[in-house]
Design a protein around this motif. Structure first.
Motif, mmCIF file in Angstrom:
data_model
loop_
_atom_site.group_PDB
_atom_site.id
_atom_site.type_symbol
_atom_site.label_atom_id
_atom_site.label_comp_id
_atom_site.label_asym_id
_atom_site.label_seq_id
_atom_site.Cartn_x
_atom_site.Cartn_y
_atom_site.Cartn_z
ATOM 1 N N ASP A 8 0.841 -1.201 0.000
ATOM 2 C CA ASP A 8 0.000 0.000 0.000
ATOM 3 C C ASP A 8 0.875 1.250 0.000
ATOM 4 O O ASP A 8 1.943 1.283 0.628
ATOM 5 N N TYR A 9 0.395 2.288 -0.664
ATOM 6 C CA TYR A 9 1.128 3.564 -0.673
ATOM 7 C C TYR A 9 1.245 4.118 0.749
ATOM 8 O O TYR A 9 0.400 3.833 1.593
ATOM 9 N N PRO A 10 2.263 4.933 1.009
ATOM 10 C CA PRO A 10 2.424 5.512 2.345
ATOM 11 C C PRO A 10 1.215 6.377 2.714
ATOM 12 O O PRO A 10 0.689 7.098 1.873
ATOM 13 N N SER A 11 0.819 6.303 3.973
ATOM 14 C CA SER A 11 -0.256 7.172 4.451
ATOM 15 C C SER A 11 0.357 8.481 4.937
ATOM 16 O O SER A 11 1.577 8.610 5.049
ATOM 17 N N ASN A 12 -0.494 9.436 5.242
ATOM 18 C CA ASN A 12 -0.034 10.703 5.790
ATOM 19 C C ASN A 12 0.084 10.656 7.308
ATOM 20 O O ASN A 12 0.308 11.682 7.951
ATOM 21 N N ASP A 13 -0.053 9.466 7.860
ATOM 22 C CA ASP A 13 0.115 9.249 9.300
ATOM 23 C C ASP A 13 0.883 7.947 9.493
ATOM 24 O O ASP A 13 0.311 6.902 9.776
ATOM 25 N N MET A 14 2.191 8.038 9.310
ATOM 26 C CA MET A 14 3.051 6.867 9.395
ATOM 27 C C MET A 14 4.250 7.188 10.287
ATOM 28 O O MET A 14 4.826 8.273 10.197
ATOM 29 N N ALA A 22 3.895 11.951 0.279
ATOM 30 C CA ALA A 22 3.113 11.752 1.497
ATOM 31 C C ALA A 22 3.727 12.627 2.582
ATOM 32 O O ALA A 22 4.849 13.122 2.445
ATOM 33 N N GLY A 42 -3.192 14.087 -4.586
ATOM 34 C CA GLY A 42 -3.064 13.932 -3.137
ATOM 35 C C GLY A 42 -2.032 14.836 -2.502
ATOM 36 O O GLY A 42 -1.810 14.779 -1.285
ATOM 37 N N GLU A 62 -3.137 17.237 0.565
ATOM 38 C CA GLU A 62 -3.218 16.605 1.890
ATOM 39 C C GLU A 62 -1.832 16.301 2.434
ATOM 40 O O GLU A 62 -1.562 16.467 3.617
ATOM 41 N N ALA A 63 -0.945 15.840 1.555
ATOM 42 C CA ALA A 63 0.405 15.485 1.986
ATOM 43 C C ALA A 63 1.187 16.688 2.494
ATOM 44 O O ALA A 63 2.056 16.560 3.361
#
Length: 328
Positions: A70-76, A196, A270, A273-274
């Motif tokens: 999965d692509y990186p989330s913005n909360d990792m 991200a 995206g 958001e990033a």
């Protein structure tokens, strides 16, 4: 001024004009500046922030797709990033794909240690940096990032491996987005890239990142101070739209700045958001000792990364040298 941390040395020598009266006379809305108060030294506003940059995570979508990750989330967290890089690393030799990349700048390890805003590079105790050096050395040993010695001896710039499609994730500054857009438009890379939010330490809020601001100032000995002020006022306020159109992050921002930057042709989906942040910690405090301490930390950083000395020994030496620099 190219480096914000050099501002105090100029100010201490009386070389910077106090801009307070200029700002008040023209009614500049200082609340729109990122890092404005950093340049208020001893009650004098010695500079205006011109542009700002902070770290985000660049990634190659095709490598993620091929690995089924999965692509990186913005909360990792950094812990999650390290594990992700294992899943993205594959191949050998010239065909190897690295899950991550940490550039040779000491900032690309030490920045993550100051990301929580609780510590700075001034230390003088640097034990808080240990977990991030341990992470970097583990990743080198496991081969999920290119090793420091290879990067240094080969004089490898961070842009090349990412643009060649051999790196899955790259923590780097927002300035790199305009470079990627230009390279794609010129047909010099076909990397399917995205961004991200920068990974964060455990227990630290998502959207916390590290950055720096480029200031503009007036020479106190200038015979054309009013003309200089007119230029600085334009460059640091009105010209923010020009910076955005060229993929650069102005320090003078409003509610539409990030959306406008993210909407640029060539910016990935995206991006808006990033790019959102909850805090941007200065990588180098605007302090009279910052430049010298930062140089020292770079020298000691190399010793850890090439394995010439163990982490604890080097961190202790950093503390000793930092205290000497700061007269403690």
């Amino acid at each position: 001024m190219k480096e914000a941390d050099g501002t105090p040395s100029y100010a201490d020598k009386g070389q910077l004009e106090d801009l307070t009266s200029y700002i008040e006379a023209d009614g500049i809305d200082t609340s729109k500046f990122v890092g404005y108060n950093d340049f208020n030294l001893d009650g004098k506003q010695v500079a205006l922030p011109f542009k700002t940059d902070y770290y985000v995570l660049y990634y190659n979508k095709d490598i993620f797709d091929a690995a089924g990750v999965d692509y990186p989330s913005n909360d990792m967290t950094w812990t999650e990033w390290e594990e992700m890089c294992k899943s993205l690393t594959s191949g050998e030799g010239n065909d190897k794909i690295y899950g991550g990349y940490l550039h040779t700048w000491q900032a690309c390890v030490q920045n993550w240690a100051v990301q929580d805003g609780a510590n700075t590079i001034l230390g003088p105790d640097y034990s808080f940096m240990k977990p991030y050096y341990e992470m970097a050395l583990r990743m080198q040993e496991e081969g999920t990032i290119m090793d420091y010695a290879t990067l240094k001896t080969g004089n490898i710039a961070y842009a090349s491996p990412f643009q060649q499609g051999t790196v899955a994730t790259l923590p780097m500054g927002t300035w790199f987005s305009s470079t990627m857009i230009a390279k794609v438009n010129a047909g010099e890379t076909d990397v399917n890239w995205a961004i991200a939010t920068l990974p964060h330490p455990d227990g630290v809020e998502a959207g916390s990142t590290v950055g720096s601001t480029t200031p503009m100032a007036i020479n106190a000995n200038s015979s054309h101070k009013e003309e200089a002020w007119q230029f600085i006022k334009y460059a640091c306020t009105t010209a923010n739209e020009i910076l955005v159109k060229n993929g650069q992050m102005p320090a003078y921002q409003d509610d539409t700045t990030l959306e406008s930057l993210a909407a640029l042709e060539g910016m990935p989906e995206g991006a808006a958001e990033a790019l959102k942040t909850v805090s941007v910690v200065a990588d180098r405090p605007v302090n009279v000792y910052s430049a010298e301490v930062n140089q020292m930390l770079g020298e000691e950083h190399s010793l850890i990364m090439i394995g010439e000395a163990d982490i604890d020994t080097v961190l202790a030496e950093m503390a000793t040298r930092s205290q000497e620099i700061q007269g403690e």
